[in-house]
Design an enzyme around this catalytic site. Structure first.
Site, short mmCIF file in Angstrom:
data_model
loop_
_atom_site.label_atom_id
_atom_site.label_comp_id
_atom_site.label_asym_id
_atom_site.label_seq_id
_atom_site.Cartn_x
_atom_site.Cartn_y
_atom_site.Cartn_z
CD GLU A 1 -4.06 -2.73 -4.29
OE1 GLU A 1 -4.73 -1.70 -4.43
OE2 GLU A 1 -3.84 -3.53 -5.21
CD GLN B 1 6.37 1.22 -10.98
OE1 GLN B 1 5.28 0.94 -10.50
NE2 GLN B 1 7.17 2.11 -10.43
CG HIS C 1 4.52 6.99 -3.33
ND1 HIS C 1 3.19 6.72 -3.17
CD2 HIS C 1 4.69 8.30 -3.02
CE1 HIS C 1 2.56 7.83 -2.79
NE2 HIS C 1 3.45 8.79 -2.69
CG ASP D 1 4.28 0.11 -3.19
OD1 ASP D 1 4.18 -0.34 -4.33
OD2 ASP D 1 3.97 1.28 -2.89
CG HIS E 1 -0.47 0.07 -2.93
ND1 HIS E 1 -1.45 0.94 -2.52
CD2 HIS E 1 -0.76 -0.23 -4.21
CE1 HIS E 1 -2.29 1.16 -3.51
NE2 HIS E 1 -1.90 0.46 -4.55
#
Length: 346
Positions: free
Chosen positions: A10, A100, A286, A289, A312
């Site tokens: 990405e 994260q 979401h 990944d 991603h």
């Protein structure tokens, strides 16, 4: 030093953030170049620099190239130190992406830690706080992560000012993820919020969601709705849809912006949810990944189905393979539903 081309996959900030987490976990230094090469403005921006500085502080790392706009960076971690950490991005850069980045590190610490980040909580191209708290956190909790999340305030682009935190306990062992079926949809909840704007905007967003979903879901499904008026710096709106299934939870966020009709915001969130719901896959694109950094450290092999294979996801798997010995297999085309198998190897 592991060499990483930041333009792979990405080609954005995810390459850097994943490398930071994995470097600290494995003790391996890395050098990354072409940072965010595929973005309109390449190099380190404020939120990426804060992720670097946060990881460096927690892992006592030696860093070179940690400045705004830098196209390359060298990072050599030392030991992970638990503690009470506060990081202020200084802009509306994503607070959830900084969290994260550092949560995987803190799982390897000797004692519990708390991390507080000031910045954007509902900004483009990042998990909204609602998603982080209600989908991502329960997702990693099922793998063995223990702690709690809290939000003192929300922050929107361009002023930021949100303040959120995580309390993270050590976790030496993480469970694999084995989710093939999601079961039936048992509950749907919709939050529509406006900050320093008329309540009517949030109400219009909500009505747009409900109109888009009408006739597309099973009759009698419990639907909870909530219209919120927020006190924030600046202005902003969002819609968050959470679908609770028998064996999975999925979430989708749409953000308002100047000149964007409230009906468009609600319609975007509803479309994303329906695209996921109609595939019958348990893991939303979401979360797929975001789980990678935890599954590569699990005690056994993981297997799950996701409603969309994303760039991603593929990028995170590729970066993880630079630091760890893994057996990974993705079945399905990018942009469509598929299956993911991840197995750490000795």
């Amino acid at each position: 030093m592991i060499e990483i081309d930041g333009s792979i996959g990405e080609g954005g900030g995810q390459v850097l953030r994943s490398a930071l987490s994995l470097s600290c976990l494995t003790g391996q230094g890395f050098h990354i170049y072409n940072i965010r090469k595929n973005r309109a403005t390449s190099g380190l921006m404020r939120q990426h620099l804060m992720a670097v500085q946060a990881a460096a502080r927690i892992a006592s790392a030696n860093v070179a190239g940690d400045r705004l706009g830098s196209p390359e960076l060298s990072f050599l971690p030392d030991s992970i130190t638990p503690g009470e950490y506060h990081f202020d991005i200084g802009t509306a850069g994503s607070a959830t992406l900084v969290l994260q980045t550092v949560i995987p590190l803190l799982l390897s610490a000797r004692k519990a830690s708390r991390v507080t980040v000031t910045g954007g909580t509902h900004v483009p191209f990042s998990p909204s706080w609602n998603y982080f708290e209600e989908v991502f956190w329960p997702g990693i909790a099922r793998l063995g992560v223990r702690g709690e999340t809290s939000a003192r305030s929300f922050g929107f682009y361009p002023k930021g000012g949100g303040r959120v935190s995580c309390f993270v306990e050590p976790a030496g062992v993480l469970a694999p993820c084995l989710v093939r079926e999601r079961g039936r949809l048992t509950r749907l909840s919709v939050v529509s919020a406006a900050g320093n704007l008329p309540r009517a905007i949030a109400e219009r967003q909500l009505q747009s969601v409900l109109a888009s979903l009408k006739g597309r879901l099973e009759r009698g499904l419990p639907v909870e709705t909530d219209v919120k008026e927020l006190k924030i710096f600046g202005q902003g709106t969002f819609v968050f849809i959470k679908g609770e299934y028998e064996h999975a939870v999925a979430g989708f966020t749409a953000l308002g912006e100047r000149g964007k009709p409230a009906e468009t915001v609600g319609g975007e969130a509803a479309r994303e949810f329906l695209d996921h719901h109609e595939t019958d896959a348990p893991i939303d694109p979401h979360l797929a990944d975001q789980l990678v950094l935890y599954l590569v450290r699990a005690t056994g092999g993981s297997f799950f189905r996701t409603s969309r294979i994303t760039r991603h996801l593929l990028t995170n798997l590729e970066v993880a393979g630079r630091f760890l010995k893994l057996s990974c297999h993705v079945e399905g085309k990018e942009g469509g539903p598929g299956t993911v198998a991840i197995a750490p190897t000795p």
